[in-house]
Design a protein around this motif. Sequence first.
Motif: not given
Length: 212
Positions: A45, A47-48, A53, A74, A78, A173, A177
């Motif tokens: 979390h 990062w994610w 977000k 999210f 995860t 992802l 990012w």
Amino acid sequence: AYGGLEHKKSSSLICSRKELPTENKPEIDSDYTRFLALCSHEYFHAWWIKTIKPASFHALNLGRENYTEQLWVFEGFTSYYDELSLLRTKLLSPEQYLTLFAQTVTRVQKSQGRHKQSLAESSFDAWTKFYQQDENAPNAIVSYYTKGALLAFVLDIEIRSRSHDAQSLDDVLKLIWVNYQDTGLEDDTVQKVVAHLTQSDFTKFFDDYLYG
């Protein structure tokens, strides 16, 4: 009690004493695995959800509920990567990982609420349904954690299949990012990134598994 809460530079973890390793129990048994998965989940979390977000979370009003359809992204993603990360780092054997994955499948399959509520609805209704469960909850709702993890798995497999194993959910992802730290994700951002990455139409996939 068991659970965790992510923060920007830390997390709060709650577990049973039996889930912690001791000198007399150094091996990674099922109890310790549960704790490691919790650590992995909250670490992911960082990062994610705390960095990447939903776009609507960039201006949160902490005085009221904040709704989003993206909890399947999210929390579900995860929940997919928390145990997968333990496998990739060899803290879990393939057999241990598959046992945990089978348990996730079983939990979703046993939930009759999966026939009543889509993943997108489960995410949006979290404040009023997931966090206010009653005795009828198993028949009325589905968890965006567990079913979201299964969607992530199926999406990963579908991307690998269409790209002949040249791409995966990891690449989705990575693109997010690089491109969405400042703006956050809209409700359809993941779908658009997947389509762009694979040069393939995933409309039916998401209609079936996210909205269906």
